[in-house]
Design a protein around this motif. Structure first.
Motif, PDB file in Angstrom:
ATOM      1  N   MET A 180      33.343 -33.533   3.752  1.00  0.00           N
ATOM      2  CA  MET A 180      32.319 -34.416   3.207  1.00  0.00           C
ATOM      3  C   MET A 180      30.932 -34.112   3.773  1.00  0.00           C
ATOM      4  N   ALA A 181      30.883 -33.694   5.030  1.00  0.00           N
ATOM      5  CA  ALA A 181      29.616 -33.360   5.693  1.00  0.00           C
ATOM      6  C   ALA A 181      29.930 -32.370   6.809  1.00  0.00           C
ATOM      7  N   ILE A 182      28.945 -32.080   7.659  1.00  0.00           N
ATOM      8  CA  ILE A 182      29.200 -31.113   8.734  1.00  0.00           C
ATOM      9  C   ILE A 182      29.543 -31.793  10.053  1.00  0.00           C
ATOM     10  N   ASN A 183      29.449 -33.118  10.104  1.00  0.00           N
ATOM     11  CA  ASN A 183      29.918 -33.858  11.288  1.00  0.00           C
ATOM     12  C   ASN A 183      30.079 -35.322  10.906  1.00  0.00           C
ATOM     13  N   ALA A 184      30.700 -36.075  11.799  1.00  0.00           N
ATOM     14  CA  ALA A 184      31.003 -37.478  11.509  1.00  0.00           C
ATOM     15  C   ALA A 184      29.751 -38.338  11.382  1.00  0.00           C
ATOM     16  N   GLN A 185      28.713 -38.011  12.137  1.00  0.00           N
ATOM     17  CA  GLN A 185      27.479 -38.789  12.058  1.00  0.00           C
ATOM     18  C   GLN A 185      26.891 -38.716  10.649  1.00  0.00           C
ATOM     19  N   GLN A 186      26.858 -37.513  10.095  1.00  0.00           N
ATOM     20  CA  GLN A 186      26.358 -37.359   8.733  1.00  0.00           C
ATOM     21  C   GLN A 186      27.261 -38.086   7.736  1.00  0.00           C
ATOM     22  N   GLY A 187      28.571 -37.988   7.946  1.00  0.00           N
ATOM     23  CA  GLY A 187      29.508 -38.659   7.056  1.00  0.00           C
ATOM     24  C   GLY A 187      29.282 -40.160   7.014  1.00  0.00           C
ATOM     25  N   GLN A 188      29.027 -40.751   8.176  1.00  0.00           N
ATOM     26  CA  GLN A 188      28.774 -42.190   8.228  1.00  0.00           C
ATOM     27  C   GLN A 188      27.487 -42.542   7.496  1.00  0.00           C
ATOM     28  N   GLN A 189      26.487 -41.702   7.608  1.00  0.00           N
ATOM     29  CA  GLN A 189      25.225 -41.941   6.902  1.00  0.00           C
ATOM     30  C   GLN A 189      25.442 -41.931   5.383  1.00  0.00           C
ATOM     31  N   MET A 190      26.312 -41.071   4.909  1.00  0.00           N
ATOM     32  CA  MET A 190      26.631 -41.013   3.483  1.00  0.00           C
ATOM     33  C   MET A 190      27.358 -42.279   3.029  1.00  0.00           C
ATOM     34  N   ILE A 191      28.302 -42.717   3.827  1.00  0.00           N
ATOM     35  CA  ILE A 191      29.029 -43.950   3.521  1.00  0.00           C
ATOM     36  C   ILE A 191      28.074 -45.129   3.469  1.00  0.00           C
ATOM     37  N   ASP A 192      27.191 -45.213   4.454  1.00  0.00           N
ATOM     38  CA  ASP A 192      26.227 -46.327   4.510  1.00  0.00           C
ATOM     39  C   ASP A 192      25.307 -46.320   3.293  1.00  0.00           C
ATOM     40  N   ALA A 193      24.850 -45.139   2.883  1.00  0.00           N
ATOM     41  CA  ALA A 193      23.942 -45.038   1.740  1.00  0.00           C
ATOM     42  C   ALA A 193      24.626 -45.477   0.451  1.00  0.00           C
ATOM     43  N   CYS A 194      25.883 -45.097   0.281  1.00  0.00           N
ATOM     44  CA  CYS A 194      26.614 -45.475  -0.940  1.00  0.00           C
ATOM     45  C   CYS A 194      26.925 -46.967  -0.943  1.00  0.00           C
ATOM     46  N   GLN A 195      27.240 -47.516   0.221  1.00  0.00           N
ATOM     47  CA  GLN A 195      27.472 -48.962   0.297  1.00  0.00           C
ATOM     48  C   GLN A 195      26.202 -49.734  -0.013  1.00  0.00           C
ATOM     49  N   ALA A 196      25.078 -49.263   0.520  1.00  0.00           N
ATOM     50  CA  ALA A 196      23.799 -49.934   0.281  1.00  0.00           C
ATOM     51  C   ALA A 196      23.412 -49.904  -1.201  1.00  0.00           C
ATOM     52  N   ALA A 197      23.802 -48.826  -1.885  1.00  0.00           N
ATOM     53  CA  ALA A 197      23.471 -48.680  -3.305  1.00  0.00           C
ATOM     54  C   ALA A 197      24.548 -49.271  -4.216  1.00  0.00           C
TER      55      ALA A 197
END
Length: 373
Positions: free
Chosen positions: A141-158
Motif C-alpha cells: 500500500m505504501a513504502i512504510n507504515a507511517q505512510q500507510g496510516q496517512q492514507m487511511i486517515d485521508a480516506c476516512q476524512a473524505a
C-alpha cells in the motif's frame, strides 16, 4: 526476467469458469455459464498507471459483472490515446498525473485504482480521496507504515473506501485451504513456509530504485509470503527475526534488498520461515503444517492457475482470472458492504507494512523485533 509481472505472467493460462466453493466460506460472485444480465449498481473505475499490470487489470475487467473500466490516468499522452481506442474510454475521462484532481467534478467515475510505483502510492491515494473518489491501491500500500496510516486517515476524512489489491484473498484454492484450517482439518497449526522470488533483470528499473520501490525484493515479492503467512496460519505475528544477504551491491544499492530470510512467531506458538529474493528463480511456494495435516501450494501466488494439495488430496477448484474476481468483489464491498473472508481494506495493508518495517529493522540490527497488536 525483468520484473515480478513477467515472472507471474509466465504462470498464467487462459481462464475458465468456476463453480461455487464447497464448505463454509461464502461463495464468490463468479461468472456463470449463462448468466442473467446484471441489473444492479456498477463500480465505475479509472486506472491510474497504465503499465503492464494496469493493462492486465483493464483486460480482466472486460468480463466483470459489477465493475467497469471507464477512465484512465497516465503521464504518457500516447498511452491515454491507446487506451481510449482499446477500451472505448471517453476522452473526458482521461487525465494526466498533473490534473487528475479534476476527477472531483466527474460524476462518471466512482473509484480510482492506483497501479504505480510504491513510492507514489501515498500522495496519489490522498489526492484521490480529496477528490471524493474511492481508492483502490496496489500492494504494498505504501513504502512504510507511517505512510500507510496517512492514507487511511485521508480516506476516512473524505468518507471514501480504501481497498488494497490483494487478489489472492479471492482465489478459490487459497480460500479452500483457509476453509479447511478454520474447520480444524489441519489441527493445531505448527509451521508455515513461504518462498517468494525470481531473478530480476534491468538494473535501471524502478523496482531497484529505493525512492520509488521503498526497498527491493521484500516490497515487490516478499510481501506475498508475509501476507500468505497471516491468512494461512490465521493469526497475526508477534515477533520477527531476519537476515539479509547481498551478493551484488552494485545492482542492489543501499536500501535495496536482494535476499532476506525472515522468521515470524505467532501467539499460538506457530512459526513461519520465509525467503524473499531477487536472485533465485522459480520460488513461489507455500507450505502449511498442522498436527492433523498439511497444505502445499506451488505456484501459490502467480496469476494462475494456482496448484496445490493437502493431506486429503489435490486442490481441484478451477481457475478464473484473479483480477476479474477481485474487481467484482470490490464492487460488492463498496456498494453492499460485503465482508470478504480475508480483508482487503487499508488496515490489512497497514498490517503488512508494519511487519515489513519490523523485518527491515531486524535485518539491520540482528535482533528479534516485537510486534505490537
Amino acid at each position: 526476467m525483468n520484473s515480478r509481472r513477467d515472472f507471474l505472467q509466465k504462470l498464467t493460462l487462459s481462464a475458465i469458469t468456476l463453480p461455487l466453493l464447497p464448505g463454509s466460506l461464502k461463495p464468490l460472485n463468479l461468472p456463470e455459464e449463462n448468466p442473467e444480465p446484471y441489473q444492479g449498481k456498477v463500480l465505475r473505475v479509472a486506472i491510474l498507471g497504465l503499465g503492464s499490470y494496469g493493462t492486465r487489470v483493464a483486460d480482466a475487467m472486460q468480463t466483470c459483472k459489477r465493475a467497469k473500466l471507464v477512465g484512465a490516468i497516465s503521464g504518457t499522452p500516447t498511452k491515454l490515446k491507446e487506451w481510449q481506442t482499446k477500451y472505448n474510454i471517453p476522452a473526458k475521462n482521461c487525465y494526466s498525473y498533473d490534473n487528475f484532481d479534476q476527477i472531483k467534478n466527474n460524476k462518471d467515475i466512482d473509484a480510482v485504482y492506483v497501479i504505480t510505483p510504491n513510492g507514489l502510492h501515498r500522495d496519489q491515494v490522498i489526492r484521490v480521496a480529496k477528490a471524493g473518489k474511492h481508492a483502490i491501491c496496489e500492494k504494498p500500500m505504501a513504502i512504510n507504515a507511517q505512510q500507510g496510516q496517512q492514507m487511511i486517515d485521508a480516506c476516512q476524512a473524505a468518507n471514501v473506501r480504501l481497498l488494497v489489491g490483494y487478489r489472492m484473498h479471492f482465489e478459490p484454492k487459497t480460500l479452500e485451504v483457509i476453509r479447511m484450517r478454520q474447520a480444524g482439518e489441519f489441527g493445531k497449526i505448527k509451521f508455515f513456509q513461504g518462498l517468494s522470488g525470481f531473478t530480476i533483470g534491468d538494473p535501471k528499473q524502478w523496482r531497484l530504485n529505493k525512492e520509488l520501490a521503498g526497498g527491493g525484493a521484500m516490497m515487490d515479492i516478499g510481501i506475498y509470503s508475509i501476507n500468505g503467512a497471516r491468512y494461512m496460519v490465521g493469526e497475526e505475528p508477534v515477533w520477527v527475526t531476519a537476515q539479509e544477504t547481498k551478493t551484488d551491491p552494485v545492482k542492489f544499492k543501499e536500501g535495496v534488498d536482494e535476499t532476506i530470510l525472515f522468521q515470524m512467531g505467532f501467539p499460538s506458538g506457530a512459526v513461519a520461515s520465509c525467503l524473499s529474493t531477487y536472485s533465485m528463480n522459480g520460488l513461489d511456494k507455500f507450505y502449511l503444517n498442522g498436527e492433523k495435516g498439511f497444505a502445499e501450494m506451488q505456484p501459490s501466488t502467480g496469476y494462475g492457475p494456482i496448484k496445490g494439495q493437502t493431506h486429503k488430496g489435490e486442490l481441484n477448484q478451477p481457475h478464473i482470472t484473479h483480477q476479474t474476481v477481485q474487481m467484482d468483489e470490490m464492487a460488492a464491498i463498496i456498494f453492499d458492504n460485503k465482508k470478504p473472508e480475508v480483508p482487503v481494506d487499508g488496515q490489512e495493508g497497514l498490517r503488512d507494512l508494519k511487519i515489513i518495517d519490523a523485518i527491515f529493522l531486524a535485518a539491520k540490527t540482528g535482533k528479534k523485533v516485537e510486534l505490537k497488536a
